[in-house]
Motif scaffolding. Structure first.
Motif, PDB file in Angstrom:
ATOM      1  N   GLU A  77      -0.663  12.757  23.113  1.00 49.03           N
ATOM      2  CA  GLU A  77      -0.928  13.535  21.985  1.00 49.03           C
ATOM      3  C   GLU A  77      -1.552  12.649  20.996  1.00 49.03           C
ATOM      4  N   LEU A  78      -2.238  12.941  20.014  1.00 44.88           N
ATOM      5  CA  LEU A  78      -2.931  12.431  19.229  1.00 44.88           C
ATOM      6  C   LEU A  78      -2.545  12.941  17.506  1.00 44.88           C
ATOM      7  N   ASP A  79      -2.309  12.166  16.773  1.00 45.35           N
ATOM      8  CA  ASP A  79      -2.116  12.432  15.535  1.00 45.35           C
ATOM      9  C   ASP A  79      -3.306  11.486  14.354  1.00 45.35           C
ATOM     10  N   VAL A  80      -3.314  11.719  13.289  1.00 42.30           N
ATOM     11  CA  VAL A  80      -4.486  11.339  12.449  1.00 42.30           C
ATOM     12  C   VAL A  80      -3.668  10.353  11.373  1.00 42.30           C
ATOM     13  N   ARG A  81      -4.243   9.326  11.045  1.00 43.07           N
ATOM     14  CA  ARG A  81      -3.817   8.309  10.083  1.00 43.07           C
ATOM     15  C   ARG A  81      -5.067   7.825   9.320  1.00 43.07           C
ATOM     16  N   THR A  82      -4.715   7.252   8.237  1.00 44.78           N
ATOM     17  CA  THR A  82      -6.264   6.903   7.516  1.00 44.78           C
ATOM     18  C   THR A  82      -7.062   6.043   8.090  1.00 44.78           C
ATOM     19  N   SER A  83      -6.807   5.287   9.258  1.00 42.12           N
ATOM     20  CA  SER A  83      -7.408   4.509   9.864  1.00 42.12           C
ATOM     21  C   SER A  83      -8.106   5.231  11.054  1.00 42.12           C
ATOM     22  N   GLY A  84      -7.590   6.446  11.399  1.00 39.39           N
ATOM     23  CA  GLY A  84      -8.323   7.131  12.498  1.00 39.39           C
ATOM     24  C   GLY A  84      -7.338   7.659  13.367  1.00 39.39           C
ATOM     25  N   TYR A  85      -7.689   8.100  14.496  1.00 45.28           N
ATOM     26  CA  TYR A  85      -6.497   8.991  15.481  1.00 45.28           C
ATOM     27  C   TYR A  85      -5.587   7.741  16.172  1.00 45.28           C
ATOM     28  N   ARG A  86      -4.430   8.368  16.406  1.00 39.24           N
ATOM     29  CA  ARG A  86      -3.301   7.444  16.929  1.00 39.24           C
ATOM     30  C   ARG A  86      -2.517   8.234  17.654  1.00 39.24           C
ATOM     31  N   VAL A  87      -1.971   7.511  18.671  1.00 38.68           N
ATOM     32  CA  VAL A  87      -1.019   8.137  19.785  1.00 38.68           C
ATOM     33  C   VAL A  87       0.311   8.478  19.108  1.00 38.68           C
ATOM     34  N   ALA A  88       0.668   9.721  19.218  1.00 42.87           N
ATOM     35  CA  ALA A  88       1.878  10.336  18.704  1.00 42.87           C
ATOM     36  C   ALA A  88       3.028  10.765  19.835  1.00 42.87           C
ATOM     37  N   GLY A 147      -3.238  17.608  16.470  1.00 42.82           N
ATOM     38  CA  GLY A 147      -3.494  17.906  17.898  1.00 42.82           C
ATOM     39  C   GLY A 147      -3.596  19.567  18.288  1.00 42.82           C
ATOM     40  N   ARG A 148      -2.830  20.099  17.588  1.00 40.21           N
ATOM     41  CA  ARG A 148      -2.841  21.515  17.658  1.00 40.21           C
ATOM     42  C   ARG A 148      -4.249  22.422  17.119  1.00 40.21           C
ATOM     43  N   ARG A 149      -4.822  21.684  15.937  1.00 40.88           N
ATOM     44  CA  ARG A 149      -5.821  22.086  15.593  1.00 40.88           C
ATOM     45  C   ARG A 149      -6.951  21.984  16.612  1.00 40.88           C
ATOM     46  N   ALA A 150      -7.061  20.728  17.334  1.00 43.02           N
ATOM     47  CA  ALA A 150      -8.267  20.480  18.157  1.00 43.02           C
ATOM     48  C   ALA A 150      -8.100  21.356  19.341  1.00 43.02           C
ATOM     49  N   GLU A 151      -6.711  21.798  20.022  1.00 42.99           N
ATOM     50  CA  GLU A 151      -6.644  22.475  20.824  1.00 42.99           C
ATOM     51  C   GLU A 151      -7.216  23.942  20.714  1.00 42.99           C
TER      52      GLU A 151
END
Length: 339
Positions: A62-73, A80-84
């Motif tokens: 699962e991925l989430d977003v931080r100010t630096s980019g995508y991060r493992v969640a 992640g739900r939006r991407a799916e």
């Protein structure tokens, strides 16, 4: 599928301008009868970009977003739900067009794209904020997750559309991964290069694991064509304008190995003066001549694409780019010796 399914055709590299997936998919299906692709519309924002979309394909990651980019969640996030949701919506639209637009009777193969294992490991952070690439175990887990996700994705599309599927792995970060030039969290925490033997083994684990024909796309400079040649990839997609004299031997060996080059010949954004198809074809003809191959190679081992994705182009140029690419590919097929 018999032979090299990537040979002697026109295709796109994935991304498309705008936010209307129905219009984009209709154009791609209409302009690319030999090898259409699932369209990507990064202008829709978070989750529609290559990294977010690939994350939606991966299994048990699962991925989430931080100010630096995508991060493992640890658990599924809103990003992640939006991407799916975007991916599922796009496939529903594609299936509807496939059934109502008459494409099922004429189209036999479909291409899907995803970021490759090295680009995902380079562009996604662990929860510690370090790149996934810094943890070799995590890199292997990412590669396995991506492989299984792509297998399921291909199976779903085969079930929905009744076509053969091919996979394009987008690896813009691969040259930096091999060179060890990616930045770490601090200057005291460099990201080590992955040795080529290790990189080849990992890449092949994905290429073989997806179980369908594959092309590795790297449209930057310093494309590791030698590595791709030794891999199980059937083809490589590159930007011909970025090739240097030092790349010629690698290109020649790639073709001698019987693999296909998807040459990015058409500008990805509209130039000030619209080129003719002959002008677009010229760099490929010059390349083959310099390598000493017969021009018949253009008809058997070269396919034509835009130089890179078309997300930054206007809708008008995107359509025209595919038309130009088709005209060049037709000329390669019909009379390569007369070019």
């Amino acid at each position: 599928m018999s032979g090299n399914v990537f040979s002697s055709l026109t295709t796109g590299l994935g991304s498309w301008p705008g936010t209307d997936v129905r219009e984009a998919a209709s154009i791609v299906l209409g302009e690319l009868p030999a090898l259409p692709h699932v369209v990507e519309l990064p202008a829709r924002g978070l989750g529609a970009d290559t990294i977010g979309r690939t994350g939606a394909l991966m299994v048990d990651v699962e991925l989430d977003v931080r100010t630096s980019g995508y991060r493992v969640a640890q658990r599924k996030s809103l990003a992640g739900r939006r991407a799916e949701d975007l991916l599922h919506f796009d496939l529903d639209v594609l299936e509807e067009l496939w059934e109502t637009g008459g494409f099922a009777a004429t189209h036999r193969v479909l291409k899907v794209q995803a970021a490759g294992p090295f680009t995902m490991a380079a562009q996604v952070e662990l929860r510690s904020a370090h790149r996934v690439l810094t943890d070799r175990g995590a890199v292997r887990d990412f590669a396995g997750s991506l492989t299984e996700g792509l297998r399921q994705h291909c199976a779903e599309l085969r079930s929905r559309l009744g076509v053969d599927i091919v996979v394009q792995l987008d690896e813009p970060s691969l040259p930096a991964v091999l060179a060890g030039s990616l930045s770490g969290v601090t200057r005291l925490d460099p990201v080590r290069a992955i040795p080529e033997p290790e990189a080849l083994e990992l890449l092949d684990s994905v290429l073989v694991g997806v179980g369908v024909p594959t092309v590795v796309h790297c449209c930057g400079a310093d494309v590791p064509l030698e590595l791709i040649r030794r891999s199980n990839a059937d083809a490589a997609a590159i930007d011909v304008a970025l090739l240097t004299a030092g790349d010629l031997d690698a290109v020649g060996e790639f073709l001698q190995a019987g693999k296909t080059l998807l040459l990015g010949l058409v500008p990805s954004v509209a130039p000030e003066r619209i080129p003719t198809w002959r002008e677009v074809a010229a760099p490929a003809v010059t390349l083959i001549d310099r390598l000493g191959f017969p021009r018949s190679v253009l008809a058997t081992q070269v396919s034509v694409t835009p130089a890179c994705g078309l997300a930054g182009a206007t809708p008008e140029w995107s359509r025209h780019a595919l038309e130009l690419a088709g005209n060049v590919a037709d000329a390669f097929q019909d009379a390569p010796d007369s070019l």
